[in-house]
Design a protein around this motif. Structure first.
Motif, short mmCIF file in Angstrom:
data_model
loop_
_atom_site.label_atom_id
_atom_site.label_comp_id
_atom_site.label_asym_id
_atom_site.label_seq_id
_atom_site.Cartn_x
_atom_site.Cartn_y
_atom_site.Cartn_z
N GLU A 10 -7.69 1.06 8.80
CA GLU A 10 -7.74 1.90 9.58
C GLU A 10 -6.79 1.75 10.74
O GLU A 10 -6.24 2.95 11.07
CB GLU A 10 -9.16 1.94 10.47
CG GLU A 10 -10.32 2.27 9.45
CD GLU A 10 -11.48 2.26 10.23
OE1 GLU A 10 -11.85 1.64 11.37
OE2 GLU A 10 -12.88 2.75 9.59
N ARG A 11 -6.23 0.79 10.88
CA ARG A 11 -5.34 0.50 11.89
C ARG A 11 -3.87 0.52 11.46
O ARG A 11 -3.47 -0.05 10.41
CB ARG A 11 -5.47 -1.18 12.33
CG ARG A 11 -4.75 -1.42 13.47
CD ARG A 11 -4.94 -2.95 13.88
NE ARG A 11 -3.75 -3.39 14.88
CZ ARG A 11 -3.30 -4.70 15.24
NH1 ARG A 11 -3.88 -5.50 14.50
NH2 ARG A 11 -2.85 -4.87 16.17
N PRO A 12 -3.23 1.52 12.01
CA PRO A 12 -1.74 1.65 11.60
C PRO A 12 -1.00 0.30 11.69
O PRO A 12 -1.02 -0.30 12.89
CB PRO A 12 -1.34 2.63 12.38
CG PRO A 12 -2.56 3.61 12.67
CD PRO A 12 -3.44 2.66 12.91
N VAL A 13 -0.04 -0.11 10.87
CA VAL A 13 0.84 -1.27 11.28
C VAL A 13 2.10 -1.26 10.95
O VAL A 13 2.79 -0.15 10.15
CB VAL A 13 -0.01 -2.36 10.46
CG1 VAL A 13 -1.30 -2.85 10.84
CG2 VAL A 13 0.04 -1.92 8.90
N PRO A 14 3.22 -1.97 11.44
CA PRO A 14 4.55 -1.85 11.15
C PRO A 14 4.77 -1.90 9.70
O PRO A 14 3.98 -2.74 9.13
CB PRO A 14 5.32 -2.58 12.27
CG PRO A 14 4.17 -3.11 13.10
CD PRO A 14 2.76 -2.95 12.42
N ARG A 15 6.15 -1.77 9.38
CA ARG A 15 6.42 -2.05 7.97
C ARG A 15 7.09 -3.42 7.85
O ARG A 15 7.37 -4.07 6.97
CB ARG A 15 7.49 -1.02 7.10
CG ARG A 15 6.75 0.35 6.97
CD ARG A 15 7.65 1.17 6.25
NE ARG A 15 7.04 2.53 5.82
CZ ARG A 15 6.33 2.57 4.87
NH1 ARG A 15 6.18 1.80 3.99
NH2 ARG A 15 5.68 3.84 4.55
N TYR A 16 7.37 -3.97 9.21
CA TYR A 16 7.73 -5.12 9.29
C TYR A 16 9.22 -5.45 8.54
O TYR A 16 9.37 -6.48 7.68
CB TYR A 16 6.82 -6.40 8.80
CG TYR A 16 5.44 -6.55 10.15
CD1 TYR A 16 5.93 -6.85 11.42
CD2 TYR A 16 4.48 -6.06 9.65
CE1 TYR A 16 5.21 -6.64 12.37
CE2 TYR A 16 3.51 -6.37 10.54
CZ TYR A 16 3.67 -6.52 11.93
OH TYR A 16 2.66 -6.60 12.86
N ALA A 415 -1.69 -6.51 2.66
CA ALA A 415 -0.72 -7.57 3.04
C ALA A 415 -0.10 -7.28 4.44
O ALA A 415 0.04 -8.23 5.35
CB ALA A 415 0.43 -7.52 2.00
N ARG A 416 0.31 -5.87 4.63
CA ARG A 416 0.76 -5.81 5.97
C ARG A 416 -0.40 -5.47 7.15
O ARG A 416 -0.02 -6.24 8.35
CB ARG A 416 1.17 -4.26 5.85
CG ARG A 416 2.80 -4.13 5.39
CD ARG A 416 3.76 -2.92 5.89
NE ARG A 416 3.21 -1.76 5.23
CZ ARG A 416 3.05 -0.58 5.75
NH1 ARG A 416 3.17 -0.21 7.24
NH2 ARG A 416 2.61 0.46 5.09
N THR A 417 -1.60 -5.39 6.74
CA THR A 417 -2.59 -5.68 7.87
C THR A 417 -2.83 -7.15 8.15
O THR A 417 -3.06 -7.24 9.35
CB THR A 417 -3.83 -4.81 7.23
OG1 THR A 417 -3.51 -3.57 7.14
CG2 THR A 417 -5.01 -4.99 8.24
N ILE A 418 -2.92 -7.77 7.18
CA ILE A 418 -2.92 -9.35 7.17
C ILE A 418 -1.90 -9.85 8.11
O ILE A 418 -2.03 -10.67 9.34
CB ILE A 418 -3.22 -10.07 5.88
CG1 ILE A 418 -4.31 -9.65 5.30
CG2 ILE A 418 -3.11 -11.42 6.02
CD1 ILE A 418 -4.66 -10.09 3.79
N ALA A 419 -0.73 -9.42 7.94
CA ALA A 419 0.47 -9.74 8.36
C ALA A 419 0.65 -9.48 9.96
O ALA A 419 1.01 -10.38 10.77
CB ALA A 419 1.77 -9.23 8.00
N ALA A 420 0.02 -8.20 10.26
CA ALA A 420 0.07 -7.91 11.50
C ALA A 420 -1.03 -8.67 12.46
O ALA A 420 -0.96 -8.74 13.77
CB ALA A 420 -0.63 -6.42 11.64
N LEU A 421 -1.91 -9.51 11.88
CA LEU A 421 -2.69 -10.49 12.72
C LEU A 421 -1.97 -11.51 13.48
O LEU A 421 -2.10 -12.20 14.18
CB LEU A 421 -3.72 -11.04 11.80
CG LEU A 421 -4.74 -10.03 11.01
CD1 LEU A 421 -5.60 -10.98 10.05
CD2 LEU A 421 -5.45 -9.49 12.09
N PHE A 422 -0.68 -11.71 12.90
CA PHE A 422 0.25 -12.97 13.40
C PHE A 422 1.34 -12.07 14.45
O PHE A 422 1.97 -12.96 14.87
CB PHE A 422 1.05 -13.65 12.43
CG PHE A 422 0.19 -14.23 11.43
CD1 PHE A 422 -0.23 -15.64 11.52
CD2 PHE A 422 -0.46 -13.71 10.26
CE1 PHE A 422 -0.90 -16.49 10.82
CE2 PHE A 422 -1.17 -14.41 9.48
CZ PHE A 422 -1.56 -15.73 9.81
#
Length: 437
Positions: A10-16, A415-422
């Motif tokens: 649900e949470r929009p996240v960057p492409r990093y 993966a990006r959602t998990i990465a965004a936790l950091f």
């Protein structure tokens, strides 16, 4: 098929493509910081040259680009870009070797082949080149035979075509009409010009799109022998990109459909013999980026996934971003102001961020998770984020073992959602990003 847990997406996240992301840039880091970093750079670097113009503007596009209809405006921009090349190159004073040069946009073939050769000549004069790999993004709608001749002359070996979809109905819905025969001609021309790594950009989540349309485009791309395929989810953000208001939002696929398209697209390409590269990229086994993935040497920068190992990326052109180990700096976005600064022989960096030791540590973790699927996060971060990671671990999407976090096969789309936790900048930032899938 991947397991589907919509509550985790649900949470929009960057492409990093960088960390910190461009959303954290401030005007406190600009031309002086860029000058300092350029003069201190040694060793291997890569160049990115931005052409922010297209002959035709597509409605879906999120790039910093404008119509190239006024030739004088385009000529003035190229004069400024050539001046920037002449200003930046001497600051490196022969201490560096350029091993990769990428042209992007917009559409670099919005300029004439002759102007492109002039840019290449300027780069050759002002930078120390070490037999670089040359790559370019191209719009097949305006790719003439003259371009094929010039690409062969320069030695371009990698190219990316903006295909998006082979469906005429979808092409009309997003303002990008390009019959399949046009893609076939462009592909043949590029192969004859010496391009041995050809990427097709394809999209899912377009208005009125269903799986059959995605499958047809994937089948055509495979039949035409694309070495790489990037399968992106369309991000509808008309509040940020007014041109997207021409797209019928009522007809966009929902999150469930988007996830299905991404999952089935992944399976289709793997079955067709492509190596997955991260979440939404694929490459034939003989391609350099596939080999880097298998060998654990994959990286990520502003061009996306790459096997490029250079620690410094220098961006040239309006809105281009330069990335150094301790700072990231973006050039002036507005082409008019960019030209004005260069008319005064000034560097055009106007925003950026200094990367603290913690930024660099977290950036390395995020890159490793997206590129290798696992990262050593250490006991302190593991303890601090155990609660946030729990939903992914409990669902079998990730594994945490003695401070090492691994994304399991079913967790790839998360993966990006998990990465965004950091990423502590994401906490209550209020900044908008694209859907995770």
């Amino acid at each position: 098929m991947w397991p589907y847990h919509p509550e985790l997406l649900e949470r929009p996240v960057p492409r990093y493509t960088s960390y910190p992301t461009a959303a954290e840039f401030t005007p406190a880091i600009g031309a002086d910081a860029l000058d300092e970093a350029l003069r201190a750079t040694v060793g291997e670097v890569s160049l990115y040259i931005h052409i922010p113009y297209c002959e035709q503007i597509c409605w879906y596009c999120g790039c910093n680009t404008g119509a190239s209809g006024k030739r004088q405006r385009l000529a003035s921009y190229l004069d400024a870009l050539t001046r920037e090349i002449a200003i930046v190159g001497p600051r490196l004073d022969g201490r560096i070797k350029v091993r990769r040069i990428a042209f992007g946009g917009g559409s670099p073939n919005a300029i004439s082949p002759t102007d492109f050769v002039r840019l290449v000549d300027a780069i050759t004069v002002h930078f120390s080149l070490d037999n670089p790999v040359w790559s370019i993004e191209l719009d097949p709608r305006t790719l003439t035979q003259d371009w094929g001749d010039v690409l062969s002359f320069v030695g371009i070996t990698r190219a990316s075509l903006g295909v998006q979809t082979f469906s005429p109905t979808l092409q009309a819905a997003i303002g990008r009409i390009q019959p399949g025969e046009m893609i076939e001609r462009a592909t043949t021309m590029l192969r004859r010009a010496g391009v041995n790594s050809l990427n097709y950009d394809l999209m899912y989540g377009l208005p009125g799109q269903d799986w059959d349309m995605v499958e047809e485009s994937l089948e055509r791309a495979c039949d035409l022998g694309a070495d790489r395929i990037a399968l992106f989810g369309y991000a509808h953000v008309p509040h940020m990109l007014p041109r997207q208001r021409r797209i019928d939002a009522q007809n966009l696929p929902g999150q469930d459909e988007r996830f299905m398209m991404a999952a089935r697209g992944h399976d289709y390409l793997v079955d067709a013999g492509y190596q997955p590269v991260g979440f939404d990229h694929f490459a034939l086994p003989g391609d350099a980026i596939a080999q880097a993935t298998v060998a654990g040497r994959l990286h990520r920068n502003f061009q996306g996934f790459t096997e490029d190992t250079a620690p410094v990326l220098i961006g040239l052109g309006a809105s281009a971003i330069s990335c150094f180990p301790d700072r990231i700096i973006q050039n002036e976005k507005n082409a008019g102001r960019y030209r004005m600064l260069l008319s005064q022989d000034r560097l055009t960096g106007v925003g950026g961020i200094r990367r603290s030791a913690d930024d660099q540590k977290r950036g390395a973790i995020i890159e490793a998770l997206l590129c290798q699927g696992e990262a050593e996060i250490g006991g302190e971060l593991a303890a601090a984020l155990r609660g946030a990671l729990a939903p992914f671990i409990e669902r079998g999407l990730a594994r945490l073992d003695a401070g090492r976090l691994a994304i399991l096969p079913g967790g790839l789309p998360y993966a990006r959602t998990i990465a965004a936790l950091f990423d502590p900048y994401r906490v209550d930032s209020g900044k908008k990003f694209s859907s995770a899938v």
